[in-house]
Scaffold this motif. Structure first.
Motif, PDB file in Angstrom:
ATOM      1  N   GLU A 106      58.223  42.741  38.825  1.00 33.11           N
ATOM      2  CA  GLU A 106      57.223  43.688  38.338  1.00 33.11           C
ATOM      3  C   GLU A 106      56.748  44.668  39.677  1.00 33.11           C
ATOM      4  N   PHE A 107      56.810  46.115  39.209  1.00 26.85           N
ATOM      5  CA  PHE A 107      56.480  47.126  40.072  1.00 26.85           C
ATOM      6  C   PHE A 107      55.321  47.744  39.862  1.00 26.85           C
ATOM      7  N   ASN A 108      54.456  47.742  40.916  1.00 28.11           N
ATOM      8  CA  ASN A 108      53.093  48.418  40.806  1.00 28.11           C
ATOM      9  C   ASN A 108      52.907  49.518  41.862  1.00 28.11           C
ATOM     10  N   ASP A 109      52.353  50.755  41.247  1.00 30.79           N
ATOM     11  CA  ASP A 109      52.384  51.729  42.109  1.00 30.79           C
ATOM     12  C   ASP A 109      51.040  51.945  42.993  1.00 30.79           C
ATOM     13  N   THR A 115      43.749  51.984  50.173  1.00 24.52           N
ATOM     14  CA  THR A 115      42.976  51.552  49.121  1.00 24.52           C
ATOM     15  C   THR A 115      43.344  51.050  47.695  1.00 24.52           C
ATOM     16  N   GLU A 116      44.319  51.950  47.226  1.00 23.53           N
ATOM     17  CA  GLU A 116      45.044  51.656  46.153  1.00 23.53           C
ATOM     18  C   GLU A 116      45.608  50.364  46.160  1.00 23.53           C
ATOM     19  N   SER A 117      46.096  49.858  47.425  1.00 21.28           N
ATOM     20  CA  SER A 117      46.906  48.785  47.504  1.00 21.28           C
ATOM     21  C   SER A 117      46.040  47.401  47.040  1.00 21.28           C
ATOM     22  N   VAL A 118      44.742  47.792  47.561  1.00 17.21           N
ATOM     23  CA  VAL A 118      43.749  46.719  47.668  1.00 17.21           C
ATOM     24  C   VAL A 118      43.649  46.350  46.112  1.00 17.21           C
ATOM     25  N   ASN A 119      43.199  47.524  45.277  1.00 13.90           N
ATOM     26  CA  ASN A 119      43.177  47.512  43.823  1.00 13.90           C
ATOM     27  C   ASN A 119      44.197  46.639  43.236  1.00 13.90           C
ATOM     28  N   VAL A 120      45.625  47.147  43.688  1.00 11.70           N
ATOM     29  CA  VAL A 120      46.697  46.585  42.742  1.00 11.70           C
ATOM     30  C   VAL A 120      46.808  45.163  43.240  1.00 11.70           C
ATOM     31  N   ALA A 121      46.726  44.795  44.680  1.00 12.18           N
ATOM     32  CA  ALA A 121      46.647  43.325  44.972  1.00 12.18           C
ATOM     33  C   ALA A 121      45.485  42.495  44.213  1.00 12.18           C
ATOM     34  N   ASN A 122      44.486  43.052  43.972  1.00  7.11           N
ATOM     35  CA  ASN A 122      43.149  42.192  43.080  1.00  7.11           C
ATOM     36  C   ASN A 122      44.052  41.905  41.651  1.00  7.11           C
ATOM     37  N   LYS A 123      44.757  42.915  41.164  1.00  7.68           N
ATOM     38  CA  LYS A 123      45.450  42.797  39.993  1.00  7.68           C
ATOM     39  C   LYS A 123      46.336  41.855  39.814  1.00  7.68           C
ATOM     40  N   ILE A 124      47.274  41.842  41.058  1.00  8.60           N
ATOM     41  CA  ILE A 124      48.105  40.659  41.073  1.00  8.60           C
ATOM     42  C   ILE A 124      48.025  39.397  41.180  1.00  8.60           C
ATOM     43  N   ILE A 125      46.658  39.125  41.891  1.00  6.71           N
ATOM     44  CA  ILE A 125      46.452  37.827  42.018  1.00  6.71           C
ATOM     45  C   ILE A 125      45.643  37.258  40.826  1.00  6.71           C
ATOM     46  N   ALA A 126      45.112  38.214  40.045  1.00  8.25           N
ATOM     47  CA  ALA A 126      44.328  37.580  38.860  1.00  8.25           C
ATOM     48  C   ALA A 126      45.587  37.254  37.683  1.00  8.25           C
ATOM     49  N   ASP A 127      46.842  37.653  37.928  1.00  5.75           N
ATOM     50  CA  ASP A 127      48.165  37.655  37.064  1.00  5.75           C
ATOM     51  C   ASP A 127      48.534  36.175  37.274  1.00  5.75           C
ATOM     52  N   GLU A 128      48.607  35.244  36.297  1.00  4.40           N
ATOM     53  CA  GLU A 128      48.599  33.788  36.655  1.00  4.40           C
ATOM     54  C   GLU A 128      50.388  33.610  36.682  1.00  4.40           C
ATOM     55  N   THR A 129      51.009  34.401  36.088  1.00  8.07           N
ATOM     56  CA  THR A 129      52.593  34.315  35.975  1.00  8.07           C
ATOM     57  C   THR A 129      53.197  34.676  37.505  1.00  8.07           C
ATOM     58  N   VAL A 130      52.439  35.081  38.487  1.00  8.80           N
ATOM     59  CA  VAL A 130      52.755  35.695  39.558  1.00  8.80           C
ATOM     60  C   VAL A 130      53.215  34.416  40.552  1.00  8.80           C
ATOM     61  N   PHE A 149      45.374  38.275  49.404  1.00  3.34           N
ATOM     62  CA  PHE A 149      46.292  37.597  49.448  1.00  3.34           C
ATOM     63  C   PHE A 149      46.294  36.152  49.900  1.00  3.34           C
ATOM     64  N   GLU A 150      45.665  36.353  51.030  1.00  5.35           N
ATOM     65  CA  GLU A 150      45.246  35.234  52.123  1.00  5.35           C
ATOM     66  C   GLU A 150      44.109  34.351  51.465  1.00  5.35           C
ATOM     67  N   GLU A 151      43.287  35.172  50.982  1.00  6.37           N
ATOM     68  CA  GLU A 151      42.179  34.326  50.530  1.00  6.37           C
ATOM     69  C   GLU A 151      42.245  33.711  49.237  1.00  6.37           C
ATOM     70  N   ASN A 152      43.406  34.128  48.447  1.00  4.11           N
ATOM     71  CA  ASN A 152      43.593  33.453  47.069  1.00  4.11           C
ATOM     72  C   ASN A 152      44.816  32.724  47.239  1.00  4.11           C
ATOM     73  N   LYS A 153      45.141  32.561  48.695  1.00  3.89           N
ATOM     74  CA  LYS A 153      46.335  31.562  49.064  1.00  3.89           C
ATOM     75  C   LYS A 153      47.640  31.829  47.910  1.00  3.89           C
ATOM     76  N   LEU A 154      48.067  33.287  47.868  1.00  2.54           N
ATOM     77  CA  LEU A 154      49.231  33.513  47.270  1.00  2.54           C
ATOM     78  C   LEU A 154      50.099  34.271  48.447  1.00  2.54           C
ATOM     79  N   LEU A 155      51.344  33.998  48.393  1.00  2.00           N
ATOM     80  CA  LEU A 155      52.303  34.511  49.352  1.00  2.00           C
ATOM     81  C   LEU A 155      52.452  35.828  49.366  1.00  2.00           C
TER      82      LEU A 155
END
Lengths: 415, 237, 292
Positions: A106-109, A115-130, A149-155
């Motif tokens: 999946e590709f997110n802009d 700042t936008e990267s942080v928003n997108v990162a938050n979206k990604i960690i909320a997605d359980e299929t990632v 990512f580090e806080e949520n232990k996602l690679l």
């Protein structure tokens, strides 16, 4: 009368620009401008089998089957984001084809904006299929998103972030790019091995964090190996065109080698002017020169110049002349077939990033902690963006050096 | 037919009307003066005639031709030349070069002759012909300005405040020159704050008050009029 | 090394001088700081490049056409933007802002069309090099200096020896008096802009040949330097612009060689400030002689 007409006209112009401006800046995260990757739920399958929905089986027990990218698909860095996207998509499609799986990329802009990267990162960690996150193109965006990512232990694996501090931001943070810490030193070693008799090096570097660090480390290693630095001159990139004062100064030191760190247009100027001023030394240039524009600027006037890089060069002329290993050849061929153009280094890097991820997933599944350990243990990976790729104890990527020489205005790989 | 005729000329700066339907005439061979207090609109009248200021309504006729709002260049071509307020010489040019500039629109062959005439008219200029104009005294600059205008062989010479800032003796000299120029065949319209000197040297005069012509008569009559004396001579005679 | 630096400094200085002249002329005649002058410099170089490629590599034809186009650009800048402001008696600031705006339009226009990377530029006068003592001099440098000085000479003849030149000089001293002489002020101004454009075009092309590249930043870089050069020499004074350009070129090259490249611009501007402290009207500027 005339005045109100004018005012109306101006209002119309302002409105029009607002509308078009808005339009250009509002791609949804998840949409992108290229035709490829419209699908998030379809999979390419051979022989016209049934299309498989993502929610069905063939994902693992935890229901995860997605690699989520965040990268600049709009904005100044757009062209790089698109390259990364194509490389990644190709890798995933090939993997799915070979293994009959239906993993998704999946590709997110993130627009190249931290700042936008942080928003997108938050979206990604909320997605359980990632399974894992990949991105961004530049270090500032990657580093902004890393804590999330580090806080949520996602690679988080970045294909191109090169800042030396990036891997230190957490246990789950990796980059596929060789850290600058090692590049400079490795170049020094390579040069000393090849041209060991010529020990006096003069350095010209651009006055940026990158330039300073890169040449400092080179100089340090060079001297450790017994070489001598006879000159060390800085310049402000982009504003200097006349390098003759520096070159004249260096000439008086009679160096054997001229080592520079600069973008390709400045590098072209430096080399051309050094040749005009008859500086008799081996020219060594940075990887930023490996493109068509550089060749156009210098022609065959600086034949004999050496370019060092930790990434291979995908210029058509180089591809024709070099002996490619099987992996790279296959990569280039399928990329050309799919996208009707030659790949560049960035596409190669994201191609490798995806493959590294998939290789590790194959071995240990999708559990983040297991993956993290597996990636850290990567050794001898033969990718298309480097050979002998591995991570060291500090999770920094190390890979081999490519040496190119200019002949008749073309680059030839000589190692 | 008058050489110069202003017909209901109106001009304004922004919203303020400065000239309100001016009517005046200058006949060939005359010296006509326009007198009035500061701000009455005298200079504006000159500038409007010359095309330096836009005329909102009304007409300016020269030799029967309508020249309202034409470009200054055309005025000069037709033979109206203005000596502006404050002399306005070219300070970095020599006296000679200033004079040459006056003949800009004239053929080169005629320049030498014209210069001779001007030097005869103003012998002091001849003495200083290579001096930079910016270093001349006030009176000399005035002479230079007039001489420069004469280089253009004007039919009508407009003079804006020729006595301004000059010592009385010099003023007399200047006005003698003006008389002399008239005898050479040039018609003169001049604008002056120093009413007495001006009236003494003119045939006719107009009095301008806040943009309107209020009096119009032979110069002698106005010179002796009590009203004018009080208003413009400061009570002295 | 000193001789080498001086030669390099003179070369780049003469290209500065050409652009400075155009700038100072416009200032003299109009009392206007023309920020778009440096854009004409870049425009000229890019026009030459475009036409060179379009005409199948006929360089001098391309250069000629480029000169005409840039001259026209200079003319249009005056005709369509500045003349209107003059007609409406707008304050001088409006003119200055307009040139600033036009400069941005030109610069960004070029960037949109050509992209922001450097472009390769052909060097038609690459005839080799020779030595003077320890210094290497290329024929390119010699030709640049010869062309620059010839142009300056021609321009001096025009300005000091022709009627039009006199008209220009009168306009710069006193525009209203000039108008009263029957001079067509608009034509004089237009002519000044066209000359600015031509000089800037030739300078830009020569610099393109010298470095064999052009890029979209060339205008900005030279804008400040030629502005400084004009002021250093006395703004509005033609020989001042020439000397100012040469001095700045030499000083910044020597500063880069002996002190540090990073400081080259800072040093050039420091010298400018020092000169102005002692002589505010610049080296050749004269105090206004204007007794009323």
């Amino acid at each position: 009368m005339k005045r109100s007409f004018l005012t109306m006209g101006m209002a119309a112009v302002v409105m029009a620009s607002l509308i078009t401006g808005c339009g250009a800046q509002k791609p949804d995260t998840g949409n992108n401008s290229a035709e490829i990757s419209e699908e998030k739920t379809e999979v390419k399958s051979e022989g016209g089998e049934e299309t498989i929905q993502a929610d069905e089986n063939q994902t693992d027990d935890m229901g995860k089957n997605k690699l989520a990218f965040f990268l600049p698909l709009t904005g100044d860095l757009m062209q790089y984001g698109l390259s990364l996207q194509k490389g990644a998509q190709l890798a995933m499609d090939q993997y799915n084809e070979e293994n009959g799986t239906n993993y998704i990329v999946e590709f997110n802009d993130d627009k190249g904006d931290p700042t936008e990267s942080v928003n997108v990162a938050n979206k990604i960690i909320a997605d359980e299929t990632v399974i894992a996150g990949l991105g961004s193109f530049n270090s500032s965006c990657a580093m902004a998103a890393a804590p999330v990512f580090e806080e949520n232990k996602l690679l988080l694996l970045s294909p191109t972030a090169s800042h030396t501090d990036f891997p230190t931001m957490g246990d789950y943070i990796f980059s596929c790019v060789i850290s600058q810490k090692y590049e400079g030193a490795m170049f020094a070693e390579e040069l000393m091995e090849r041209y060991g008799d010529d020990k006096k090096a003069a350095i010209i570097y651009q006055n940026t964090d990158f330039g300073v660090q890169a040449t400092e480390l080179f100089a340090k290693r060079w001297e450790e190996l017994g070489g001598e630095i006879v000159a060390n001159e800085a310049f402000v990139p982009g504003t200097t065109k006349d390098f003759s004062p520096i070159i004249s100064k260096i000439k008086t030191q009679e160096p054997d080698m001229l080592y520079i760190s600069a973008n390709y247009s400045d590098a072209a100027q430096i080399f051309l002017q050094a040749r005009n001023l008859e500086l008799d030394a081996l020219f060594v240039g940075p990887a930023t020169c490996l493109n068509e524009e550089f060749i156009e600027l210098v022609g065959s006037q600086i034949d004999g110049t050496i370019i060092l890089s930790t990434n291979p060069c995908f210029m058509p002329s180089v591809l024709e002349n070099a002996e490619l290993d099987a992996n790279t050849e296959a990569f280039v061929k399928s990329y050309e077939e799919t996208f009707d153009e030659v790949p560049d280094g960035f596409a190669a890097q994201s191609f490798d990033a995806v493959n590294i991820m998939m290789q590790c997933i194959e071995k240990v599944g999708t559990d983040s902690t297991a993956l993290r350990d597996e990636i850290a243990a990567l050794r001898g990976f033969e990718g298309v963006s480097g050979y002998d790729m591995q991570f060291n104890e500090s999770k920094e990527m190390i890979k081999g050096v490519y040496v190119f020489e200019m002949k008749d205005g073309n680059f030839y790989r000589i190692n | 037919m008058a050489l110069l005729r202003l017909e209901q000329v109106t001009a304004s700066y922004g919203n303020i009307q400065v000239l309100k339907e001016i009517n005046l005439e200058v006949n060939e061979g005359e010296i006509v003066t326009l007198i009035g207090a500061n701000g009455a609109g005298k200079s504006t009248t000159m500038r409007t005639i010359m095309g330096l200021k836009h005329c909102d309504s009304g007409k300016v006729w020269f030799g029967g031709e309508d020249i309202t709002n034409c470009d200054t260049r055309i005025m000069v071509q037709k033979g109206i030349i203005l000596v502006p307020e404050g002399r306005q010489v070219f300070p970095k040019f020599s006296v000679k070069d200033n004079l040459v500039m006056g003949a800009y629109l004239r053929p080169d062959e005629e320049i030498q002759d014209s210069m001779q005439i001007v030097y005869e008219l103003f012998p002091r200029l001849k003495d200083r012909k290579d001096q930079l104009a910016g270093t001349l005294s006030g009176g000399e600059q005035q002479m230079l300005a007039v001489g420069r205008a004469m280089m253009g062989k004007p039919k009508l010479l407009l003079l804006d405040e020729p006595s301004l800032g000059l010592a009385p003796l010099i003023i007399n000299e200047i006005f003698e020159m003006i008389q002399h120029i008239r005898t050479m065949g040039t018609t003169i319209l001049l604008v002056e704050q120093n009413a007495r000197v001006a009236l003494k040297n003119s045939n006719r005069a107009y009095v301008l008050e806040t943009g309107r012509i209020v009096l119009n008569d032979a110069a002698e009559v106005l010179l002796n009029s009590e009203k004018v004396q009080e208003a413009y001579f400061g009570g002295l005679n | 090394m000193l001789l080498q630096q001086i030669i390099n400094g003179l070369t780049i200085g003469s290209t500065y001088a050409l652009v400075s002249i155009g700038f100072t002329m416009v200032f003299g005649v109009l009392e206007l700081t023309n920020f778009a002058n440096s854009s004409l410099y870049m425009l000229g170089a890019y026009f030459t490049l475009m036409l060179y490629n379009a005409t199948g590599h006929h360089f001098f034809v391309a250069l000629l056409m480029s000169i005409i186009l840039t001259g026209i650009a200079g003319y249009c800048l005056d005709r369509f933007a500045l003349r209107r402001l003059r007609r409406k008696n707008a304050p001088k600031l409006a003119g200055l802002i307009t040139t600033l705006g036009m400069s941005m339009i030109f610069d960004n226009g070029i960037m949109l069309i050509f992209g922001s990377e450097s472009k390769s530029f052909p060097n038609q006068i690459d005839l080799g090099r020779f030595y003077i003592g320890n210094a290497i001099v290329s024929w390119t440098q010699v030709i640049i200096m010869v062309v620059a000085f010839s142009l300056m000479a021609i321009l001096s003849i025009i300005v000091y020896g022709t009627k039009l030149g006199k008209a220009m000089r009168s306009t710069s001293q006193n525009v209203e008096a000039a108008r009263l002489m029957g001079i067509n002020i608009n034509s004089v101004i237009a002519f000044t802009f066209i000359i600015s454009g031509i000089l800037a075009c030739i300078s830009g092309t020569m610099v393109g040949m010298y470095y064999q590249t052009v890029d979209v930043n060339m205008g900005t870089m030279i804008g400040m330097k030629t502005f400084a050069a004009a002021i250093l020499g006395g703004v509005g004074v033609l020989p001042g612009a020439v000397i100012g350009g040469l001095i700045i070129g030499i000083i910044e090259t020597i500063a880069a060689g002996y002190i540090s490249t990073g400081y080259r611009d800072a040093i050039a501007f420091t010298i400018l400030i020092i000169v102005l402290l002692f002589k505010p009207t610049g080296l050749f500027g004269q105090k206004q002689i204007n007794k009323v």
